[in-house]
Design a protein around this motif. Structure first.
Motif, PDB file in Angstrom:
ATOM      1  N   LYS A  89       0.836  -1.201   0.000  1.00 61.34           N
ATOM      2  CA  LYS A  89       0.000   0.000   0.000  1.00 61.34           C
ATOM      3  C   LYS A  89       0.873   1.254   0.000  1.00 61.34           C
ATOM      4  N   ILE A  90       1.918   1.272   0.815  1.00 60.96           N
ATOM      5  CA  ILE A  90       2.816   2.432   0.868  1.00 60.96           C
ATOM      6  C   ILE A  90       3.492   2.639  -0.486  1.00 60.96           C
ATOM      7  N   GLN A  91       3.974   1.543  -1.099  1.00 60.07           N
ATOM      8  CA  GLN A  91       4.662   1.660  -2.380  1.00 60.07           C
ATOM      9  C   GLN A  91       3.718   2.144  -3.488  1.00 60.07           C
ATOM     10  N   ALA A  92       2.472   1.661  -3.448  1.00 61.26           N
ATOM     11  CA  ALA A  92       1.500   2.079  -4.466  1.00 61.26           C
ATOM     12  C   ALA A  92       1.193   3.570  -4.344  1.00 61.26           C
ATOM     13  N   LEU A  93       0.981   4.060  -3.110  1.00 63.82           N
ATOM     14  CA  LEU A  93       0.696   5.481  -2.899  1.00 63.82           C
ATOM     15  C   LEU A  93       1.916   6.336  -3.222  1.00 63.82           C
ATOM     16  N   LYS A  94       3.091   5.838  -2.862  1.00 65.80           N
ATOM     17  CA  LYS A  94       4.323   6.578  -3.133  1.00 65.80           C
ATOM     18  C   LYS A  94       4.526   6.742  -4.636  1.00 65.80           C
ATOM     19  N   LYS A  95       4.246   5.678  -5.391  1.00 67.71           N
ATOM     20  CA  LYS A  95       4.395   5.729  -6.846  1.00 67.71           C
ATOM     21  C   LYS A  95       3.424   6.737  -7.452  1.00 67.71           C
ATOM     22  N   LEU A  96       2.184   6.745  -6.957  1.00 69.08           N
ATOM     23  CA  LEU A  96       1.185   7.687  -7.476  1.00 69.08           C
ATOM     24  C   LEU A  96       1.560   9.129  -7.157  1.00 69.08           C
ATOM     25  N   VAL A  97       2.054   9.361  -5.949  1.00 75.04           N
ATOM     26  CA  VAL A  97       2.428  10.718  -5.544  1.00 75.04           C
ATOM     27  C   VAL A  97       3.520  11.272  -6.440  1.00 75.04           C
ATOM     28  N   HIS A  98       4.476  10.435  -6.806  1.00 72.65           N
ATOM     29  CA  HIS A  98       5.576  10.905  -7.654  1.00 72.65           C
ATOM     30  C   HIS A  98       5.162  11.080  -9.112  1.00 72.65           C
ATOM     31  N   GLN A  99       3.988  10.578  -9.476  1.00 71.05           N
ATOM     32  CA  GLN A  99       3.471  10.797 -10.833  1.00 71.05           C
ATOM     33  C   GLN A  99       2.674  12.093 -10.955  1.00 71.05           C
ATOM     34  N   LEU A 100       2.378  12.739  -9.837  1.00 70.09           N
ATOM     35  CA  LEU A 100       1.599  13.973  -9.863  1.00 70.09           C
ATOM     36  C   LEU A 100       2.388  15.104 -10.518  1.00 70.09           C
ATOM     37  N   PRO A 101       1.695  16.079 -11.120  1.00 71.47           N
ATOM     38  CA  PRO A 101       2.399  17.274 -11.619  1.00 71.47           C
ATOM     39  C   PRO A 101       3.180  17.944 -10.491  1.00 71.47           C
ATOM     40  N   LYS A 102       4.260  18.595 -10.833  1.00 72.54           N
ATOM     41  CA  LYS A 102       5.161  19.133  -9.809  1.00 72.54           C
ATOM     42  C   LYS A 102       4.467  20.094  -8.845  1.00 72.54           C
ATOM     43  N   PRO A 103       3.645  21.048  -9.302  1.00 71.06           N
ATOM     44  CA  PRO A 103       2.960  21.924  -8.340  1.00 71.06           C
ATOM     45  C   PRO A 103       2.071  21.144  -7.375  1.00 71.06           C
ATOM     46  N   ASN A 104       1.362  20.120  -7.882  1.00 70.04           N
ATOM     47  CA  ASN A 104       0.510  19.311  -7.004  1.00 70.04           C
ATOM     48  C   ASN A 104       1.361  18.516  -6.020  1.00 70.04           C
ATOM     49  N   HIS A 105       2.422  17.918  -6.521  1.00 71.31           N
ATOM     50  CA  HIS A 105       3.293  17.108  -5.651  1.00 71.31           C
ATOM     51  C   HIS A 105       3.906  17.952  -4.540  1.00 71.31           C
ATOM     52  N   ASN A 106       4.490  19.085  -4.889  1.00 70.73           N
ATOM     53  CA  ASN A 106       5.175  19.905  -3.881  1.00 70.73           C
ATOM     54  C   ASN A 106       4.191  20.516  -2.881  1.00 70.73           C
ATOM     55  N   THR A 107       3.000  20.903  -3.357  1.00 72.16           N
ATOM     56  CA  THR A 107       2.005  21.477  -2.444  1.00 72.16           C
ATOM     57  C   THR A 107       1.488  20.420  -1.480  1.00 72.16           C
ATOM     58  N   ILE A 108       1.223  19.214  -1.981  1.00 65.75           N
ATOM     59  CA  ILE A 108       0.766  18.118  -1.104  1.00 65.75           C
ATOM     60  C   ILE A 108       1.847  17.773  -0.086  1.00 65.75           C
ATOM     61  N   LYS A 109       3.082  17.720  -0.535  1.00 65.02           N
ATOM     62  CA  LYS A 109       4.177  17.393   0.390  1.00 65.02           C
ATOM     63  C   LYS A 109       4.292  18.432   1.502  1.00 65.02           C
ATOM     64  N   LEU A 110       4.252  19.718   1.139  1.00 62.38           N
ATOM     65  CA  LEU A 110       4.320  20.782   2.151  1.00 62.38           C
ATOM     66  C   LEU A 110       3.146  20.686   3.126  1.00 62.38           C
ATOM     67  N   LEU A 111       1.955  20.448   2.610  1.00 58.02           N
ATOM     68  CA  LEU A 111       0.759  20.419   3.454  1.00 58.02           C
ATOM     69  C   LEU A 111       0.784  19.233   4.409  1.00 58.02           C
ATOM     70  N   PHE A 112       1.164  18.047   3.926  1.00 55.76           N
ATOM     71  CA  PHE A 112       1.142  16.865   4.787  1.00 55.76           C
ATOM     72  C   PHE A 112       2.231  16.908   5.854  1.00 55.76           C
ATOM     73  N   HIS A 113       3.385  17.450   5.538  1.00 54.52           N
ATOM     74  CA  HIS A 113       4.407  17.631   6.589  1.00 54.52           C
ATOM     75  C   HIS A 113       3.906  18.630   7.637  1.00 54.52           C
ATOM     76  N   HIS A 114       3.197  19.650   7.202  1.00 50.31           N
ATOM     77  CA  HIS A 114       2.621  20.620   8.135  1.00 50.31           C
ATOM     78  C   HIS A 114       1.557  19.953   9.021  1.00 50.31           C
ATOM     79  N   LEU A 115       0.680  19.155   8.413  1.00 44.97           N
ATOM     80  CA  LEU A 115      -0.372  18.489   9.194  1.00 44.97           C
ATOM     81  C   LEU A 115       0.224  17.471  10.168  1.00 44.97           C
ATOM     82  N   GLN A 116       1.351  16.891   9.803  1.00 43.99           N
ATOM     83  CA  GLN A 116       2.007  15.960  10.737  1.00 43.99           C
ATOM     84  C   GLN A 116       2.522  16.706  11.969  1.00 43.99           C
ATOM     85  N   ARG A 117       2.997  17.938  11.766  1.00 35.94           N
ATOM     86  CA  ARG A 117       3.435  18.734  12.922  1.00 35.94           C
ATOM     87  C   ARG A 117       2.226  19.135  13.778  1.00 35.94           C
ATOM     88  N   VAL A 118       1.081  19.374  13.119  1.00 34.95           N
ATOM     89  CA  VAL A 118      -0.138  19.634  13.886  1.00 34.95           C
ATOM     90  C   VAL A 118      -0.484  18.412  14.726  1.00 34.95           C
TER      91      VAL A 118
END
Length: 470
Positions: A382-411
């Motif tokens: 499951k982790i590998q499948a989601l990781k593969k999909l995330v890296h296929q996203l357009p760069k603005p979508n990928h970088n914005t999702i990455k920033l947001l999820f790291h922020h939510l993890q700190r929350v």
């Protein structure tokens, strides 16, 4: 004995005939007046066809049969979205509809017409679009889908129709275009749109004279009937002229109006932040993560990580709208200002930004793939499948999702203070970050998968996205 003249013998007409004498008026040759059950006033230029007097049930309606037109198409499933109603913008929501083109109207059914009519409640009508005066054109700006054309009605309603098969959608576009042209050409009648009165059970035509000098004295119609006929004549002529005048003025206005690029260059229209495509916004700002998202994340981490119910509690809506207006006007923004003291206003504006994206942060074409990945039972797969999909996203979508999820993890690390769990955060951000392009009716099921995807990615953030700096 006086010779008394006898009165002339009364001669009875043949059975069923009606004789009527016309007094005091000379008429031009070829003009006759006959008493009938109803009358037809045809166009002067239109030659009259010989009338069959032996068929009493013949209707004079067939005089206009050759003028009727039908551009009909049998039903077919197309993707439909209503984006405006009466000039008021609506949220685009694609649905699959059974579309039928019939008599200048477009009807939409949820299933095939036969099934829909069988299940239709008495007194109810299917959704329909009157194509008279409508405007139809291909569009690539209103949707990221291919093969889309837009229908704009006279009442201000706007519809999008789409199909993955170009031949199918092109066939519908051409058929609807012809129906629009014919219905808008004016109630196409020969003789320059002159009024014609047609009533049922008519068997004869009465020629209407253009000259006032020629008058026929016959049985006078009732005054109220005369007024009704004149009103219909005047109304139909004036109504047709008004339609043509409005149409011409609209064409001139549309042809003369400046382009969007010209208005933007003059500063009359500014590009907004809210409601703008993520890729377009990032290209305009020269970044891979929108500046507004970066400012909000930075401010929340500065003074809001321990706020009770962060992201779950709603801020004041009027203040959120004020903040949105300033962002869209590209005003200098300082989220540390006292007017943004309530941290829930900032989090509310951030959620609104993601909700109003024309295409969600998780793009439409990836929705089904993420749902299939979250169904995987084995944790590592499951982790590998989601990781593969995330890296296929357009760069603005990928970088914005990455920033947001790291922020939510700190929350999430401050959950004891802010009382926010991973499940609580996923309930807030699941429907905000992803939704299907077509509303298939499984809203509850989709919401479950949306929440599961966000929660799992939040928990496995380091595994899926890697360290934040990279």
């Amino acid at each position: 004995m006086q010779n008394v003249s006898k009165p002339p013998a009364l001669v009875l007409p043949p059975h069923g005939a009606v004789a009527m004498r016309i007094k005091g008026s000379t008429t031009s040759s070829g003009e006759r007046l006959s008493q009938t059950k109803s009358m037809v006033i045809p166009d002067l230029e239109t030659p009259q066809k010989p009338i069959n007097r032996h068929r009493r049930n013949q209707s004079q309606h067939n005089v206009g049969q050759g003028l009727q037109f039908h551009v009909d198409l049998q039903g077919e499933y197309l993707n439909k979205a209503k984006i405006s109603e009466g000039g008021k913008k609506l949220r685009k929501n694609w649905t699959s509809s059974w579309v039928v083109l019939c008599s200048g109207e477009l009807h939409f059914y949820k299933e095939s017409k036969q099934e829909a009519l069988a299940n239709l409640k008495p007194g109810c009508k299917p959704d329909g679009v009157d194509l008279c005066g409508a405007v139809i054109d291909w569009t690539s700006e209103k949707s990221s889908r291919k093969n889309v054309f837009q229908i704009t009605t006279r009442s201000g309603d706007e519809f999008l129709l789409q199909s993955d098969d170009y031949a199918t959608i092109s066939k519908w576009h051409d058929a609807i275009k012809r129906a629009v042209d014919k219905s808008s050409s004016g109630d196409a009648r020969p003789g320059g749109g002159k009024a014609t009165i047609v009533r049922s059970n008519s068997t004869e035509c009465l020629t209407r004279q253009a000259s006032d000098s020629t008058k026929i004295k016959a049985k006078e119609p009732k005054p109220e009937n005369r007024r009704s006929i004149m009103f219909k004549l005047n109304y139909s002529a004036s109504d047709s002229a008004d339609k043509n005048g409005v149409k011409n003025r609209l064409k001139k206005f549309i042809s003369r109006r400046p382009s969007m690029k010209t208005l933007q260059e003059k500063g009359l229209i500014k590009d907004c932040v809210f409601g703008c495509h993520l890729l377009t916004l990032c290209q305009r700002e020269g970044t891979t993560v929108p500046r507004f998202v970066q400012l909000c994340v930075k401010e929340v981490e500065k003074r809001g990580l321990e706020a009770d119910g962060i992201y779950r509690v709603s801020g004041n809506l009027s203040t959120i709208q004020k903040l949105r207006f300033l962002v869209d006007q590209e005003e200098e923004l300082n989220l540390g200002d006292s007017q943004w003291e309530d941290i829930h206003v900032i989090t509310g504006a951030l959620k609104m930004f993601f909700r109003e994206l024309p295409e969600p942060l998780f793009p439409f074409r990836f929705f089904d793939a993420f749902v299939e990945a979250i169904k995987t039972k084995e944790q590592k797969q499951k982790i590998q499948a989601l990781k593969k999909l995330v890296h296929q996203l357009p760069k603005p979508n990928h970088n914005t999702i990455k920033l947001l999820f790291h922020h939510l993890q700190r929350v999430l690390t401050k959950s004891r203070q802010n009382l926010m769990s991973s499940q609580g955060i996923s309930i807030v951000f699941g429907p905000t970050l992803m939704w299907p392009e077509l509303d298939t009716g499984n809203m509850a099921v989709n919401m479950v998968y949306q929440n599961q995807i966000v929660e799992f990615m939040l928990i496995e953030c380091q595994e899926i996205f890697g360290p934040e700096g990279k």
